[in-house]
Design a protein around this motif. Structure first.
Motif, short mmCIF file in Angstrom:
data_model
loop_
_atom_site.label_atom_id
_atom_site.label_comp_id
_atom_site.label_asym_id
_atom_site.label_seq_id
_atom_site.Cartn_x
_atom_site.Cartn_y
_atom_site.Cartn_z
N SER A 127 22.78 -28.45 -1.19
CA SER A 127 23.76 -28.12 -1.07
C SER A 127 25.03 -27.53 -1.70
CB SER A 127 23.94 -28.93 0.80
OG SER A 127 24.98 -27.81 1.43
N GLU A 128 25.90 -28.47 -1.42
CA GLU A 128 26.65 -28.37 -2.91
C GLU A 128 26.53 -27.90 -4.08
OE1 GLU A 128 30.01 -28.67 -1.35
OE2 GLU A 128 28.69 -29.22 0.08
N VAL A 129 25.86 -27.47 -4.45
CA VAL A 129 25.89 -26.93 -5.56
C VAL A 129 25.55 -25.64 -5.76
CG1 VAL A 129 24.10 -26.78 -7.94
CG2 VAL A 129 25.14 -29.02 -7.30
N THR A 130 24.39 -25.64 -4.74
CA THR A 130 24.05 -23.89 -4.29
C THR A 130 25.69 -23.56 -3.82
OG1 THR A 130 22.16 -24.56 -3.19
CG2 THR A 130 22.90 -22.91 -2.64
N GLN A 131 26.33 -23.75 -3.06
CA GLN A 131 27.55 -23.86 -2.82
C GLN A 131 28.91 -23.22 -3.33
OE1 GLN A 131 28.15 -22.57 1.11
NE2 GLN A 131 30.09 -21.18 0.05
N THR A 132 28.34 -24.28 -4.59
CA THR A 132 29.28 -23.62 -5.82
C THR A 132 28.88 -22.40 -6.56
OG1 THR A 132 29.46 -25.94 -5.78
CG2 THR A 132 30.54 -24.56 -7.94
N TYR A 133 28.06 -22.30 -6.17
CA TYR A 133 27.16 -21.52 -7.21
C TYR A 133 27.79 -19.85 -6.76
CZ TYR A 133 24.07 -23.12 -10.97
OH TYR A 133 24.00 -24.79 -11.79
N VAL A 134 27.30 -20.15 -5.71
CA VAL A 134 28.11 -19.08 -4.38
C VAL A 134 29.78 -18.17 -4.21
CG1 VAL A 134 27.99 -17.82 -2.08
CG2 VAL A 134 26.10 -19.09 -3.03
N ASP A 135 30.11 -19.15 -4.58
CA ASP A 135 31.41 -19.14 -4.31
C ASP A 135 31.97 -18.69 -6.06
OD1 ASP A 135 31.41 -20.55 -1.74
OD2 ASP A 135 32.59 -22.30 -2.53
N LEU A 136 30.94 -19.21 -7.24
CA LEU A 136 31.76 -18.89 -8.36
C LEU A 136 31.38 -17.44 -7.77
CD1 LEU A 136 31.33 -21.42 -10.22
CD2 LEU A 136 32.95 -20.59 -10.14
N TYR A 137 29.65 -17.25 -8.07
CA TYR A 137 29.10 -15.57 -8.11
C TYR A 137 30.26 -13.93 -7.58
CZ TYR A 137 25.25 -16.78 -10.41
OH TYR A 137 24.41 -17.14 -11.70
N SER A 138 30.90 -15.07 -6.46
CA SER A 138 31.45 -14.17 -5.42
C SER A 138 32.74 -13.91 -5.47
CB SER A 138 30.43 -14.40 -3.53
OG SER A 138 31.52 -15.49 -3.36
N ASN A 139 33.70 -15.17 -6.00
CA ASN A 139 34.83 -15.08 -5.72
C ASN A 139 35.44 -14.72 -7.59
OD1 ASN A 139 35.32 -15.41 -3.39
ND2 ASN A 139 34.80 -17.92 -3.42
N LYS A 140 34.78 -15.29 -8.56
CA LYS A 140 35.12 -15.05 -9.65
C LYS A 140 34.03 -13.80 -10.31
CE LYS A 140 37.81 -19.09 -9.33
NZ LYS A 140 38.34 -20.06 -9.62
N PRO A 141 33.73 -13.10 -10.02
CA PRO A 141 32.79 -12.24 -10.60
C PRO A 141 32.88 -11.28 -12.14
CG PRO A 141 33.74 -10.59 -9.44
CD PRO A 141 34.87 -11.91 -9.29
N ASN A 142 33.79 -12.62 -13.01
CA ASN A 142 33.69 -12.03 -14.73
C ASN A 142 33.04 -12.44 -15.59
OD1 ASN A 142 34.58 -14.35 -16.00
ND2 ASN A 142 36.20 -14.56 -15.07
N GLU A 143 33.34 -12.20 -16.60
CA GLU A 143 32.16 -12.79 -17.38
C GLU A 143 32.01 -13.04 -17.85
OE1 GLU A 143 28.22 -11.59 -19.36
OE2 GLU A 143 29.48 -9.68 -18.03
N LYS A 144 32.65 -14.22 -18.70
CA LYS A 144 32.22 -15.47 -19.00
C LYS A 144 32.05 -16.28 -17.89
CE LYS A 144 35.68 -18.97 -20.19
NZ LYS A 144 37.17 -19.66 -20.94
N ASN A 145 32.83 -16.31 -16.64
CA ASN A 145 32.15 -16.82 -15.43
C ASN A 145 30.38 -17.05 -15.46
OD1 ASN A 145 34.12 -18.17 -14.80
ND2 ASN A 145 34.86 -17.53 -13.24
N ARG A 146 30.43 -15.45 -15.16
CA ARG A 146 28.35 -15.75 -15.11
C ARG A 146 28.18 -16.25 -16.34
NH1 ARG A 146 24.82 -12.58 -16.38
NH2 ARG A 146 25.55 -10.90 -18.06
N GLU A 147 28.40 -15.78 -17.21
CA GLU A 147 27.71 -16.75 -18.66
C GLU A 147 28.06 -18.18 -18.90
OE1 GLU A 147 29.54 -15.36 -21.70
OE2 GLU A 147 28.59 -13.22 -21.85
N GLN A 148 29.10 -18.57 -17.54
CA GLN A 148 28.84 -20.16 -17.51
C GLN A 148 27.47 -20.70 -16.60
OE1 GLN A 148 33.13 -20.72 -16.67
NE2 GLN A 148 32.94 -21.64 -19.10
N LEU A 149 27.56 -19.73 -15.55
CA LEU A 149 26.84 -20.29 -14.00
C LEU A 149 25.38 -19.95 -15.00
CD1 LEU A 149 28.31 -18.37 -11.68
CD2 LEU A 149 28.52 -20.72 -11.63
N ILE A 150 24.90 -18.78 -15.95
CA ILE A 150 23.52 -18.76 -15.67
C ILE A 150 23.33 -20.45 -17.29
CG2 ILE A 150 22.55 -17.10 -17.47
CD1 ILE A 150 23.98 -14.87 -16.95
N LYS A 151 24.01 -20.48 -17.92
CA LYS A 151 23.80 -21.43 -18.23
C LYS A 151 23.55 -22.71 -17.74
CE LYS A 151 26.18 -20.56 -22.73
NZ LYS A 151 27.22 -20.86 -23.75
#
Length: 63
Positions: free
Chosen positions: A14-38
């Protein structure tokens, strides 16, 4: 299953999912997106390893 019940049964996921959601929605820049994909790929790999280990060992005990 209610969201609160799910959080109680699966607190880490649940916390991992929330972290993904927060990062995708609150910091939508390319570097974060690449890190999230990894991170997402790594998470899926580890979950597959866990599933394989459970299957090999008969899975979780059932009632």
């Amino acid at each position: 299953m209610a969201d609160e019940d799910y959080k109680k049964l699966h607190p880490i996921l649940s916390e991992v999912t929330q972290t993904y959601v927060d990062l995708y929605s609150n910091k939508p820049n390319e570097k974060n997106r690449e890190q999230l994909i990894k991170l997402e790929a790594l998470l899926h790999e580890k979950l597959e390893q866990l599933k394989k280990a459970r299957d090999e060992n008969g899975g979780p005990a059932s009632g």
